[in-house]
Design a protein around this motif. Structure first.
Motif, PDB file in Angstrom:
ATOM      1  N   ASP A 688       0.842  -1.204   0.000  1.00 17.68           N
ATOM      2  CA  ASP A 688       0.000   0.000   0.000  1.00 17.68           C
ATOM      3  C   ASP A 688       0.873   1.248   0.000  1.00 17.68           C
ATOM      4  O   ASP A 688       2.022   1.220   0.459  1.00 17.68           O
ATOM      5  N   ASP A 689       0.314   2.338  -0.447  1.00 14.82           N
ATOM      6  CA  ASP A 689       0.980   3.656  -0.408  1.00 14.82           C
ATOM      7  C   ASP A 689       2.403   3.577  -0.949  1.00 14.82           C
ATOM      8  O   ASP A 689       3.328   4.197  -0.390  1.00 14.82           O
ATOM      9  N   GLU A 745      -4.210   4.513  -6.427  1.00 17.96           N
ATOM     10  CA  GLU A 745      -5.301   4.893  -5.506  1.00 17.96           C
ATOM     11  C   GLU A 745      -5.468   6.406  -5.519  1.00 17.96           C
ATOM     12  O   GLU A 745      -4.561   7.132  -5.931  1.00 17.96           O
TER      13      GLU A 745
END
Ligand code: C2E
Ligand code: MG
Ligand code: MG
Length: 788
Positions: A688-689, A745
């Motif tokens: 993530d990220d 995202e």
């Protein structure tokens, strides 16, 4: 009355006749005038020498033991004179006689009220009244409760003899009619009465002494500090043997206490309790004593472990089985006064027993309040001192500092714990040598020291300057640095543990700043931290009361617009009806450990939701669930995962765990093993990220992950699809070369979606498609989308 007078006269004559006879006898066999007659020689056959020309001005020898006090009560002055005359020079057990006189009942009462230690009363039965003597006896025994004094009743006439009951009840030693009382009989009567008195006194003295020993022992047993113990021992010794002596108590190898002197003494002796004369030396080492003779005598006693008795100097040694030693110096001739060896023995035994107990409790005290490694105060002791400061005037100009040694755990890991211990001791010593007695110095954590004292001393500049020079440990020189968190106590309204917590907050802040190396606690810091604590309690309550819920945000294939998956995101609506952002409460959940239970609940909710969607006929899709580092590292995480899959009966391949870059870059070996286990289950893993951390490419290659999720910070920047320098593009290229899937995202615009597609990123998640939704809304959204 006449009969009475005649009898008296006869009595006096008898005494004087006998005295004359003695003169005659003694003239024939002269004795040295100074030789006293012992009571053992006292019989009718052995005569008493009376020195007529005794010099009344002769000074009294103060070294002679006190005489026995004899009270003569008789209304006839001649009887007084004759009695004294008859008893002159009588020595009983090395002590002469001293007389007191009363000529009436009233006078006798006066004398009795104010005189102590009367051994024998020679009491005339008939005085102002016929039974005046018996009244007086009643007064002595019952009113004055004088039970020790011996009473010899004398009467001029037999008819006045008291009843037998009176003799028994009033504890009367002897009853003699004056006519039968010859000098020899008087001597015998007085001697036996004095001896009886002595025995009674000895018994009651030892009762008193026993009581005193018992009381002192109870007090000694209650002592927790050496100082109190020593003071009670010294005072009891003086009281018990009526010494009134100046003196002091020394102990050896003093426990580390706040008032332990620094200077060393060859035998490790220091004065812990003193009487007035030695008070200025209290707390000093023995060698600091001015009187070298006393010093040597005490040293000799300690060295030989034996009590010493010298002319006007006594040293008593008390020592227990483990060798703890207490020496008591008394400026007196103790041996001469040691009347009751048993009492001394008993007292000594009790002192030693209490010494054992105090050594033990001092060791416990040491362990409870001092750090065994550095000998400095520990956290509890600091809190105690801090509490005292906050409750005293010192508060107005005091400060508390926490000193954290930078990167100590690395040094410890690299050079070993033994070396680390040496280093900590060296740091402790340096702080102590600089701040010495002026401050309370404590070790409150592994590599955290505390300093409490005047704020001019407890200053960051002074503290940090201690770390300018390297520390030596095991012949190595190690350069260290430190960070300091401080609290000024002047306007502090909270308690000791809060002050320590606030110093800790300031320390954490100082560490984050990484600039000055110190930080003072401010009110704002406190508010912030307390708000976090408040939030932690509220979050726990919300979880328990099932006020947390999960929302789902769709993940889309950009080219087809098809929903390929969902991301489960946690939501918390507080009691005031406001949403608390996950970025605020997730760190608190992580910090408090709440994340373990909450995270499991999110995982299970997401799995069951996916199953629910499948049951409702929606196309199969993936479910992405965020996993924190604390969850990931938890020993039961794998089981939790297995259970969630088994219970919800969703295929493992449909579950995707989103881990952060920091997890991915942690402890490679553990991570590789955990990931392999997860992969073996068939569960997918994405990072993530991605792009916000410091991923090492080589590590990334080694990890069995499936997907990179480009952080929305890099999506915001996308303006031109031809922008070659875009980080998002670089991440897409990286994923391609590592053969990983990639998703963006935070996609909010069509333009961003197109640009990403241009870079080769196939998937996106963001407000462009949908915001995170509750399950009911999600179903409506999915249905609408599939129908278009
Ligand atoms: P995340 O995992 O990176 O989640 C994506 C975040 O971006 C979510 O924020 C989501 O609402 C937000 N987002 C999605 N699309 C857009 C967009 O187009 N524009 C903008 N501005 N934001 C968008 P959210 O829900 O506030 O979550 C924040 C972070 O909290 C998450 O970041 C995740 O790291 C963490 N989090 C949320 N739920 C959980 C959870 O159940 N467990 C754990 N460990 N962390 C969670
Ligand atoms: Mg996420
Ligand atoms: Mg994210």
């Amino acid at each position: 009355m006449l009969v009475q007078s005649v009898r008296k006269l006869k009595f006096i004559l008898r005494l004087t006749q006998e005295i004359q006879l003695y003169f005659f006898w003694v003239d024939s066999f002269p004795l040295p005038p100074s030789m006293p007659m012992d009571e053992t020689q006292n019989s009718d056959e052995i005569l008493l020498f009376i020195e007529d020309d005794q010099d009344p001005t002769r000074p009294e020898d103060s070294s002679l033991p006190a005489p026995w006090k004899i009270l003569i009560i008789d209304d006839d002055p001649d009887v007084h004179t004759a009695t004294m005359y008859a008893l002159t020079e009588l020595i009983i057990r090395g002590r002469g006689l001293e007389y007191q006189h009363a000529y009436s009942t009233q006078e006798a009462k006066q004398v009795l009220l104010y005189s102590k230690d009367i051994a024998v009363i020679l009491l005339d039965v008939v005085m102002d009244m016929d039974d005046a003597g018996l009244h007086l006896v009643n007064f002595i025994r019952n009113t004055l409760a004088m039970s020790e004094v011996r009473i010899v009743l004398r009467t001029g006439q037999a008819g006045y003899a008291p009843e037998m009951e009176a003799i028994r009840d009033f504890d009367i030693n002897d009853y003699k009619s004056k006519t039968e009382l010859t000098q020899a009989k008087l001597l015998t009567a007085i001697t036996s009465a004095v001896r009886a008195y002595e025995h009674i006194r000895a018994a009651s003295d030892s009762n008193l002494a026993l009581e005193m020993v018992i009381r002192a022992s109870a007090d000694l047993m209650a002592c927790v500090e050496f100082k109190d113990f020593a003071e009670i021992t010294l005072a009891t010794m003086n009281d018990l043997f009526d010494l009134h002596a100046e003196g002091f108590v020394c102990i050896q190898h003093a426990p580390r206490e706040a008032n332990t002197p620094n200077t060393s003494d060859a035998l490790g002796l220091w004065l812990i309790a003193c009487t007035e004369q030695f008070a200025p030396q209290q707390g000093c080492v023995l060698s600091a004593l001015e009187d070298k003779r006393i010093q040597l005598l005490v040293q000799k006693a300690v060295f030989e472990k034996r009590s010493q008795f010298e002319n006007r100097h006594t040293v008593l040694i008390f020592t227990n089985a483990s060798g703890q030693l207490v020496a008591m110096y008394l400026a007196c001739d103790f041996h001469a006064r040691m009347l009751d060896k048993h009492i001394l023995e008993l007292f000594s035994r009790n002192v030693v027993a209490c010494l054992d107990k105090i050594v033990l409790s001092s060791r416990m005290h040491q362990l409870a309040f001092f750090d065994p490694l550095t000998g400095l105060a520990n956290r509890f002791h600091l809190l105690k001192q801090l509490g005292n400061t906050l409750n005293s005037d010192k508060k107005t100009d005091s400060a508390l500092a926490l000193i954290d040694v930078d990167h100590f755990s690395e040094t410890n890991d690299a050079l070993g714990h033994q070396f680390g211990d040496l280093l900590l001791s060296a740091i402790g010593r340096r702080i102590k040598s600089y701040f010495g007695e002026a401050c309370t110095i404590a070790r409150v954590g592994n590599d955290i020291f505390a300093l409490l004292g005047h704020e001019d001393l407890v200053s960051p500049t002074l503290i940090l300057s201690l770390f300018f020079q390297p520390f030596s440990a095991d012949k190595e020189q190690i350069q260290l640095s430190a960070t300091v968190g401080l609290v000024r106590l002047s306007h502090y309204t909270l308690g000791a543990s809060e002050a320590l917590k606030d110093a800790n907050i300031a320390l954490k802040r100082a560490k984050m700043q990484l600039r000055s190396g110190f930080s003072y606690f401010t009110r704002e810091m406190g508010v912030e931290i307390r708000e976090r604590v408040r939030m932690m309690h509220a979050l726990r309550a919300a979880f328990d009361e099932q006020r947390l819920f999960v929302v789902y945000q769709p993940q889309i294939q950009i080219s087809s617009g098809q929903v390929i998956g969902l991301e489960a995101l946690l939501r918390w609506k507080n009691k005031e009806g406001e949403f608390v952002p996950p970025n605020d409460f997730i760190p608190i959940a992580e910090y408090s450990g709440l994340i373990i239970n909450i995270g499991e609940w999110v995982l299970r909710s997401a799995c069951f939701e996916l199953k629910q969607l499948e049951r409702r006929g929606f196309e199969p899709m993936r479910m992405a669930v965020n996993v924190s580092q604390a969850q990931f590292n938890h020993p039961l995480f794998f089981q939790t995962l297995e259970r969630a899959l088994a219970d919800s009966r969703i295929p493992a391949s449909q579950l995707e765990l989103e881990i952060t870059e920091s997890i991915a870059m942690n402890e490679p070996q553990v991570l590789i093993e955990t990931l392999a286990q997860i992969k073996a289950l068939g569960v997918r893993v994405s990072i993530d990220d991605f792009g916000t951390g410091f991923s090492s490419l080589s590590q990334l290659q080694k990890l069995s992950i499936d997907k990179l999720k480009i952080d929305r910070a890099f999506i915001r920047d996308i303006s031109d699809p031809k922008d070659e320098g875009s980080i998002a593009k670089m991440i897409v290229q990286l994923s391609q070369s590592l053969q990983l899937e990639v998703i963006a995202e935070g996609v909010e615009t069509e333009q961003q979606a197109l640009a990403l597609q241009g870079f080769g990123c196939d998937y996106a998640q963001g407000f462009l498609y949908a915001k995170p939704m509750k399950n009911a809304d999600l179903e409506i959204w999915l249905r609408e989308r599939s129908s278009t």
